[in-house]
Motif scaffolding. Sequence first.
Motif, short mmCIF file in Angstrom:
data_model
loop_
_atom_site.label_atom_id
_atom_site.label_comp_id
_atom_site.label_asym_id
_atom_site.label_seq_id
_atom_site.Cartn_x
_atom_site.Cartn_y
_atom_site.Cartn_z
N MET A 167 -3.00 -8.73 0.61
CA MET A 167 -2.74 -7.88 -0.56
C MET A 167 -3.63 -6.65 -0.56
O MET A 167 -3.19 -5.55 -0.95
CB MET A 167 -2.97 -8.70 -1.83
CG MET A 167 -1.98 -9.84 -2.03
SD MET A 167 -0.27 -9.26 -2.11
CE MET A 167 -0.31 -8.25 -3.56
N ALA A 168 -4.88 -6.78 -0.11
CA ALA A 168 -5.74 -5.60 -0.04
C ALA A 168 -5.23 -4.60 0.98
O ALA A 168 -5.27 -3.38 0.76
CB ALA A 168 -7.17 -6.05 0.31
N VAL A 169 -4.73 -5.07 2.10
CA VAL A 169 -4.19 -4.17 3.12
C VAL A 169 -2.94 -3.46 2.60
O VAL A 169 -2.75 -2.25 2.80
CB VAL A 169 -3.90 -4.96 4.41
CG1 VAL A 169 -3.14 -4.10 5.41
CG2 VAL A 169 -5.20 -5.47 5.02
N VAL A 170 -2.08 -4.23 1.92
CA VAL A 170 -0.87 -3.61 1.37
C VAL A 170 -1.22 -2.55 0.34
O VAL A 170 -0.63 -1.47 0.29
CB VAL A 170 0.05 -4.70 0.79
CG1 VAL A 170 1.18 -4.09 -0.01
CG2 VAL A 170 0.61 -5.57 1.89
N ASP A 171 -2.18 -2.82 -0.53
CA ASP A 171 -2.58 -1.84 -1.54
C ASP A 171 -3.20 -0.60 -0.91
O ASP A 171 -3.12 0.49 -1.47
CB ASP A 171 -3.58 -2.51 -2.49
CG ASP A 171 -3.94 -1.60 -3.65
OD1 ASP A 171 -3.04 -1.31 -4.47
OD2 ASP A 171 -5.11 -1.19 -3.72
N ARG A 172 -3.81 -0.76 0.25
CA ARG A 172 -4.45 0.38 0.90
C ARG A 172 -3.44 1.27 1.61
O ARG A 172 -3.58 2.50 1.60
CB ARG A 172 -5.49 -0.14 1.90
CG ARG A 172 -6.19 0.92 2.71
CD ARG A 172 -7.14 1.74 1.88
NE ARG A 172 -8.25 0.93 1.39
CZ ARG A 172 -9.25 1.42 0.69
NH1 ARG A 172 -9.26 2.73 0.37
NH2 ARG A 172 -10.23 0.64 0.26
N VAL A 173 -2.40 0.69 2.22
CA VAL A 173 -1.50 1.49 3.05
C VAL A 173 -0.25 1.95 2.32
O VAL A 173 0.46 2.81 2.83
CB VAL A 173 -1.10 0.67 4.29
CG1 VAL A 173 -2.32 0.29 5.10
CG2 VAL A 173 -0.30 -0.56 3.90
N ARG A 174 0.06 1.43 1.14
CA ARG A 174 1.30 1.83 0.48
C ARG A 174 1.14 3.24 -0.11
O ARG A 174 0.05 3.64 -0.51
CB ARG A 174 1.66 0.85 -0.62
CG ARG A 174 0.68 0.81 -1.76
CD ARG A 174 1.08 -0.23 -2.77
NE ARG A 174 0.09 -0.33 -3.84
CZ ARG A 174 0.21 -1.19 -4.86
NH1 ARG A 174 1.27 -2.00 -4.92
NH2 ARG A 174 -0.72 -1.22 -5.79
N PRO A 175 2.22 4.05 -0.20
CA PRO A 175 2.13 5.42 -0.77
C PRO A 175 1.90 5.37 -2.28
O PRO A 175 2.38 4.48 -2.97
CB PRO A 175 3.49 6.03 -0.42
CG PRO A 175 4.39 4.85 -0.27
CD PRO A 175 3.58 3.74 0.27
N HIS A 176 1.19 6.42 -2.83
CA HIS A 176 0.87 6.50 -4.26
C HIS A 176 1.88 7.42 -4.93
O HIS A 176 2.03 8.58 -4.56
CB HIS A 176 -0.55 7.04 -4.46
CG HIS A 176 -1.60 6.15 -3.87
ND1 HIS A 176 -2.03 5.00 -4.48
CD2 HIS A 176 -2.28 6.24 -2.69
CE1 HIS A 176 -2.95 4.41 -3.75
NE2 HIS A 176 -3.12 5.15 -2.63
N LEU A 177 2.58 6.92 -5.91
CA LEU A 177 3.59 7.70 -6.64
C LEU A 177 2.92 8.61 -7.65
O LEU A 177 1.84 8.31 -8.16
CB LEU A 177 4.56 6.75 -7.34
CG LEU A 177 5.31 5.78 -6.41
CD1 LEU A 177 6.19 4.87 -7.23
CD2 LEU A 177 6.13 6.56 -5.39
N PRO A 178 3.58 9.78 -8.03
CA PRO A 178 2.97 10.70 -9.01
C PRO A 178 2.77 10.04 -10.37
O PRO A 178 1.77 10.26 -11.03
CB PRO A 178 3.97 11.86 -9.08
CG PRO A 178 4.69 11.80 -7.77
CD PRO A 178 4.78 10.37 -7.42
N GLY A 179 3.77 9.31 -10.82
CA GLY A 179 3.60 8.64 -12.12
C GLY A 179 2.42 7.70 -12.13
O GLY A 179 1.70 7.59 -13.12
N ARG A 180 2.20 7.00 -11.05
CA ARG A 180 1.07 6.09 -10.99
C ARG A 180 -0.23 6.87 -10.98
O ARG A 180 -1.22 6.46 -11.57
CB ARG A 180 1.18 5.21 -9.76
CG ARG A 180 0.04 4.22 -9.61
CD ARG A 180 0.35 3.17 -8.58
NE ARG A 180 1.52 2.39 -8.98
CZ ARG A 180 2.01 1.39 -8.25
NH1 ARG A 180 1.42 1.07 -7.08
NH2 ARG A 180 3.08 0.72 -8.66
#
Length: 422
Positions: free
Chosen positions: A334-347
Amino acid sequence: MNGETGTGRSTGSGGARAGTLRAARAAERAVRRGRRRAAAALVLCLALAPALLPAAAAQAAPYAAAHARYASAQVPYAFAPYATAAADGKPTVRLSAKEAGKGGSVTVTGRGWRPKALLTLLICGQNMIGGTNACANGDGRAVTTDAHGAFRRKLPVAEPPKPCPCVVHVATVTGAAADAEAPFTVAGHPVAPLPKEPTGGRLAVVAQPRLTGSSSLLTWFGAPAQRELRVTVGNLGPAPAKDPVFQVGTSHGVFAPQWAEQQWRGTVPAGKKAEVRLSVELPAGAHGDYLVSLKYGGKVLVEQPWGVGRPWGVTLFWVLLCVVVPTAVFRIGMAVVDRVRPHLPGRDHGRSAGRPRPAGRTHAAGRPPGAAGKRIRNRTARERAGDGTGTPDDSAALPWFTPDTAPSTTTSTERPTSKGSA
């Protein structure tokens, strides 16, 4: 009235007496008939006795002749009738022949054994002084006794690994230990004198052995279990036994003991006794029912059972490993997924409203920390100003106006409805 009553009573009494007399006479006649029948039977037996006696004598003649042959040694002693048990209560073994060559066979019979017991039959050399190492183990036979403790089995003749004098050795396999031997000669097998017994001390166990010691916490996690075997031995020989060497073996289930030599430092004088202490150790992770054996001079002196508990610490370790490892792998994934996923503008907007962006990420983007803080404050002020005129979504979509140039909210831009229209 009274006369009539007395007459009736006297008549009834006379009838009772007559009935009693008739019954007595009938019983006497029955006794007489029984006596006559018994006398007739006795006379008949006396008359037939001369005819019955020759037949009985003819039936008993074979047994008498066989007994005479046994007494005159016309047949081997092994065929003699057995008693129910030996005089001293020990099991007995007898052979159909005293000598036979290799390839032949000999019939072994026995009495006085435990009912339904499993026995082994072996031909051994040197009177089995060295134990079963002197026996032809590959050509042995097994037999089970009957309900009366007797057996009969044919044993093939084989040459033992040691020279004669030889014996046929019979011993129990399970249950209480019992054995018996009968002398036997293997024709053509070499004969040699028996080895001389050692002149040193002869040790024997004179007290009940015991295992002392306890398991530690490491044993609960699979460490080798250790005990101390304490045996009180007495010296039956004429010479003292100095630094005797014992063999300690441990066995589990039906497996043979694994022997290890241990030398006891000390001297047992002739006719004296001493306590011998020897260490016993099992393999790592061993559990269940074990048997500790002590051997000296080729003979087993002691067999002591030992129950070893299961190492539950090892089981607990594997259970925790199966729970902790998957949990750690899930958290890392889960930490790896949170690190590599793209960040959306709304977020990013929600994150800016909730907590400020870390300074490290601002520097990584190429903006100074002050500019990022100023932009966040301006955005917060605009959101607060937009709360009075509409929803945050409307204020974010429409351009900003000053109070002097803002359009009036009372001006209606809707077209007037025509007459008659709803």
